[in-house]
Design an enzyme around this catalytic site. Structure first.
Site, PDB file in Angstrom:
ATOM      1  N   CYS A 157      -1.292  -3.108   1.090  1.00  0.00           N
ATOM      2  CA  CYS A 157       0.074  -3.535   1.299  1.00  0.00           C
ATOM      3  C   CYS A 157       0.468  -4.647   1.450  1.00  0.00           C
ATOM      4  O   CYS A 157      -0.386  -5.650   1.383  1.00  0.00           O
ATOM      5  CB  CYS A 157       0.804  -2.183   2.419  1.00  0.00           C
ATOM      6  SG  CYS A 157       0.293  -2.640   3.952  1.00  0.00           S
ATOM      7  N   ARG A 204       1.372   1.002   5.851  1.00  0.00           N
ATOM      8  CA  ARG A 204       1.095   1.815   4.943  1.00  0.00           C
ATOM      9  C   ARG A 204      -0.573   1.797   4.390  1.00  0.00           C
ATOM     10  O   ARG A 204      -1.029   2.740   4.415  1.00  0.00           O
ATOM     11  CB  ARG A 204       1.761   1.528   3.525  1.00  0.00           C
ATOM     12  CG  ARG A 204       3.436   1.753   3.998  1.00  0.00           C
ATOM     13  CD  ARG A 204       4.342   0.990   2.717  1.00  0.00           C
ATOM     14  NE  ARG A 204       4.088  -0.484   2.469  1.00  0.00           N
ATOM     15  CZ  ARG A 204       4.477  -1.236   1.661  1.00  0.00           C
ATOM     16  NH1 ARG A 204       5.109  -0.500   0.481  1.00  0.00           N
ATOM     17  NH2 ARG A 204       4.531  -2.738   1.768  1.00  0.00           N
ATOM     18  N   ASP A 262       7.872   0.909   2.484  1.00  0.00           N
ATOM     19  CA  ASP A 262       7.504   0.528   3.916  1.00  0.00           C
ATOM     20  C   ASP A 262       8.376   0.701   4.827  1.00  0.00           C
ATOM     21  O   ASP A 262       9.631   0.466   4.824  1.00  0.00           O
ATOM     22  CB  ASP A 262       7.567  -1.260   3.548  1.00  0.00           C
ATOM     23  CG  ASP A 262       7.014  -2.276   4.736  1.00  0.00           C
ATOM     24  OD1 ASP A 262       6.700  -1.437   5.869  1.00  0.00           O
ATOM     25  OD2 ASP A 262       7.082  -3.474   4.510  1.00  0.00           O
TER      26      ASP A 262
END
Length: 159
Positions: free
Chosen positions: A3, A9, A120
């Site tokens: 990420c 994440r 996100d």
């Protein structure tokens, strides 16, 4: 797992997949790691909210530390799984041409959900972290089912 900052994440995905790999007895055959496309948080643990939500589902992210994606990662790992289009673009910009086929979106492996990205949750509320876990658990289950290393080993021949 990749990420942007490697604090929400991708460490969540690393923790989930590691738990699934261990549960399937495949820890000697499958290695899981995570990184960020940007070096904003290198050396830091995952976001406290990500850790809290993951822990509620039985995943311990506390030992993970953020690191930045490197060109060597594309040689070390068979798959580089990104969370969204921006991560994909950044990863591909760093990726040697011969390894570009290793870059996929984690959501490509979702079984139940239709998603093109793991959103996100950093600037959002608690529900965002739950949504990340829902998508990541689904995609990791699909990924594990698709991996050749997860297939049963053929019976050994005896002399």
């Amino acid at each position: 797992m990749v990420c942007m900052g490697n604090i929400c994440r991708s460490p969540t995905a690393q923790g989930v997949l590691q738990a699934m790999v261990q549960g399937a007895g495949l820890q000697g055959r499958i290695t899981v790691d995570s990184a960020g496309t940007h070096g904003y948080h290198v050396g830091l643990p995952p976001d406290a909210r990500a850790q809290r939500h993951a822990a509620r589902r039985g995943y311990d992210l506390s030992r993970l530390r953020a690191r930045q994606l490197t060109a060597r990662d594309f040689e070390r790992f068979d798959l580089v799984l990104v969370m969204d289009q921006a991560n994909e673009s950044a990863a591909l910009a760093l990726c040697p041409p011969a390894q570009r086929g290793r870059v996929l979106r984690l959501t490509d492996f979702c079984l139940r959900y239709q998603a093109s990205a793991v959103p996100d949750p950093y600037y959002g509320a608690a529900q965002g972290f739950e949504e990340v876990l829902d998508l990541v658990e689904d995609a990791c289950a699909g990924l594990l089912a698709a991996l050749p290393a997860a297939s049963p080993e053929p019976p050994k021949q005896h002399a």
